[in-house]
Design a protein around this motif. Structure first.
Motif, PDB file in Angstrom:
ATOM      1  N   PRO A   1       0.835  -1.212   0.000  1.00  0.00           N
ATOM      2  CA  PRO A   1       0.000   0.000   0.000  1.00  0.00           C
ATOM      3  C   PRO A   1       0.865   1.256   0.000  1.00  0.00           C
ATOM      4  O   PRO A   1       1.867   1.333   0.711  1.00  0.00           O
ATOM      5  CB  PRO A   1      -0.814  -0.126   1.291  1.00  0.00           C
ATOM      6  N   THR A   2       0.472   2.216  -0.806  1.00  0.00           N
ATOM      7  CA  THR A   2       1.240   3.465  -0.917  1.00  0.00           C
ATOM      8  C   THR A   2       0.481   4.659  -0.371  1.00  0.00           C
ATOM      9  O   THR A   2       1.036   5.757  -0.305  1.00  0.00           O
ATOM     10  CB  THR A   2       1.604   3.745  -2.385  1.00  0.00           C
ATOM     11  N   ASN A   3      -0.769   4.450   0.028  1.00  0.00           N
ATOM     12  CA  ASN A   3      -1.610   5.587   0.428  1.00  0.00           C
ATOM     13  C   ASN A   3      -2.027   5.508   1.890  1.00  0.00           C
ATOM     14  O   ASN A   3      -3.157   5.820   2.243  1.00  0.00           O
ATOM     15  CB  ASN A   3      -2.844   5.679  -0.479  1.00  0.00           C
ATOM     16  N   LEU A   4      -1.090   5.091   2.739  1.00  0.00           N
ATOM     17  CA  LEU A   4      -1.359   5.049   4.172  1.00  0.00           C
ATOM     18  C   LEU A   4      -0.843   6.322   4.835  1.00  0.00           C
ATOM     19  O   LEU A   4       0.112   6.926   4.356  1.00  0.00           O
ATOM     20  CB  LEU A   4      -0.679   3.831   4.803  1.00  0.00           C
ATOM     21  N   PRO A   5      -1.435   6.720   5.964  1.00  0.00           N
ATOM     22  CA  PRO A   5      -1.007   7.940   6.657  1.00  0.00           C
ATOM     23  C   PRO A   5       0.211   7.716   7.547  1.00  0.00           C
ATOM     24  O   PRO A   5       0.276   8.195   8.673  1.00  0.00           O
ATOM     25  CB  PRO A   5      -2.237   8.293   7.494  1.00  0.00           C
ATOM     26  N   LEU A   6       1.204   6.973   7.027  1.00  0.00           N
ATOM     27  CA  LEU A   6       2.388   6.614   7.799  1.00  0.00           C
ATOM     28  C   LEU A   6       3.624   7.245   7.189  1.00  0.00           C
ATOM     29  O   LEU A   6       3.646   7.579   6.001  1.00  0.00           O
ATOM     30  CB  LEU A   6       2.570   5.090   7.823  1.00  0.00           C
TER      31      LEU A   6
END
Length: 356
Positions: free
Chosen positions: A191-196
């Motif tokens: 996943p590339t769209n995590l808030p991390l």
């Protein structure tokens, strides 16, 4: 019966190897010394399976390496293919590479790691044993050359080398030393769209291994040595690690409730805790403060007993790192996006000053 020589066995294995592509990024150069890219590439060039055998050796450059460095390494290693991707994040660069390369196996390595000479061979050979093996990781650890690095070895998230002989099943991989079947990775992308900040691969591992029951194989002889973060970057790294811990636990909870979730971006909209949840989370963080991992400390000292002489200097650093980690978690309960925004703003200011 005439036995095969070691060279003949080696050649036989190489003829059966699946096609592979290697993806290398430059973003980690922002947290280590620039010279590490030379050491990293030299270790890859010295592999007993040459990187020239790869379908592609692709460097995704997000603008973190000076142009003169890119020019120098491209001239020295003609098997390098360069893809410019200004401002692209770490995980976006990794997944972009997977779409641009053509090998059956995608091999990931990083600019802040040095790899043993048989690393690539040990990463690739398990894929020959079964078509059901889709993920093979190596082991990554950190060097110990002084008191600061001893503290990092005792406290940072990389474990010590296991020194096992045979591949084993694990519940995690590090993206600096791992290979995927390309079709599998595109079906189950990181996943590339995590808030991390960093931790997307941790969520990927949780989804693959715990929720979907895919096996992650680890080869203990595929060893990578990862440079510790520079002292100047270490405070930010630990603050952001504390932040990521809170958010990763929350994301895993949401994924467990909805394991079929495809759009991970939906997870970032559900981070508003009630006051009671914030207080509970902060108290839980304080209770979890535990700077010393006895198992890891034992392993570090077993590797070299002379390191015990550095302990008086390393122990205060370990305590400080644990406190910074806890502060990162506490701040995140108060305002989940604050630390990451401030960090990225400081990075932009630093880049602007360097270019002025």
């Amino acid at each position: 019966m005439k036995s095969l020589s070691q060279e003949q066995v080696k050649q036989s294995i190489e003829t059966k190897l699946p096609s592979f592509s290697i993806i290398f990024e430059t973003e980690n150069l922002s947290s280590i010394e620039l010279d590490n890219i030379y050491r990293s590439l030299a270790s890859i060039a010295a592999q007993d399976i040459s990187p020239e055998q790869a379908n592609e050796f692709l460097i995704i450059d997000g603008g973190y390496a000076p142009q003169e460095v890119i020019d120098e390494i491209s001239s020295k290693y003609p098997w390098i293919t360069l893809q410019k991707a200004p401002g692209l994040g770490y995980y976006e660069a990794k997944m972009l590479g997977a779409t641009l390369t053509t090998g059956e196996i995608i091999v990931y390595c990083d600019s802040d790691c040095v790899y043993v000479s048989n690393w690539l061979r040990n990463i690739l050979t398990p894929f020959m044993q079964s078509g059901e093996i889709n993920v093979v990781a190596g082991e990554t650890s950190t060097p110990v050359r002084n008191a600061y690095e001893l503290a990092i070895a005792m406290h940072y998230f990389f474990p010590r080398f296991s020194y096992q002989e045979e591949p084993y099943i694990s519940d995690y991989y590090f993206l600096n030393a791992v290979a995927f079947r390309r079709d599998f990775l595109l079906q189950y992308p990181i996943p590339t769209n995590l808030p991390l900040y960093r931790g997307n691969c941790d969520i990927h591992c949780y989804s693959l291994h715990c929720l979907q029951e895919n096996k992650i194989w680890k080869h203990p002889k595929a060893q990578a040595t990862h440079e510790p973060p520079t002292l100047s970057f270490c405070i930010w790294r630990y603050l952001l690690m504390g932040r990521d811990r809170v958010l990763k636990e929350h994301i895993k909870y949401l994924l467990t409730k909805n394991s079929e979730l495809v759009d991970y971006a939906q997870l970032s909209t559900d981070l508003n805790w009630t006051l009671a949840q914030k207080i509970k989370g902060m108290l839980s963080t304080i209770k979890r403060i535990k700077p010393f991992d006895n198992q890891k400390i034992h392993a570090v000292l077993q590797e070299d007993k002379s390191r015990s002489g550095l302990l008086p200097l390393a122990v205060p650093i370990v305590i400080g790192l644990e406190l910074i980690f806890a502060i990162g978690s506490i701040v995140t309960y108060l305002k989940s996006d604050l630390l990451l925004k401030v960090y990225y703003q400081s990075e932009e200011n630093f880049t602007y000053l360097n270019q002025s």
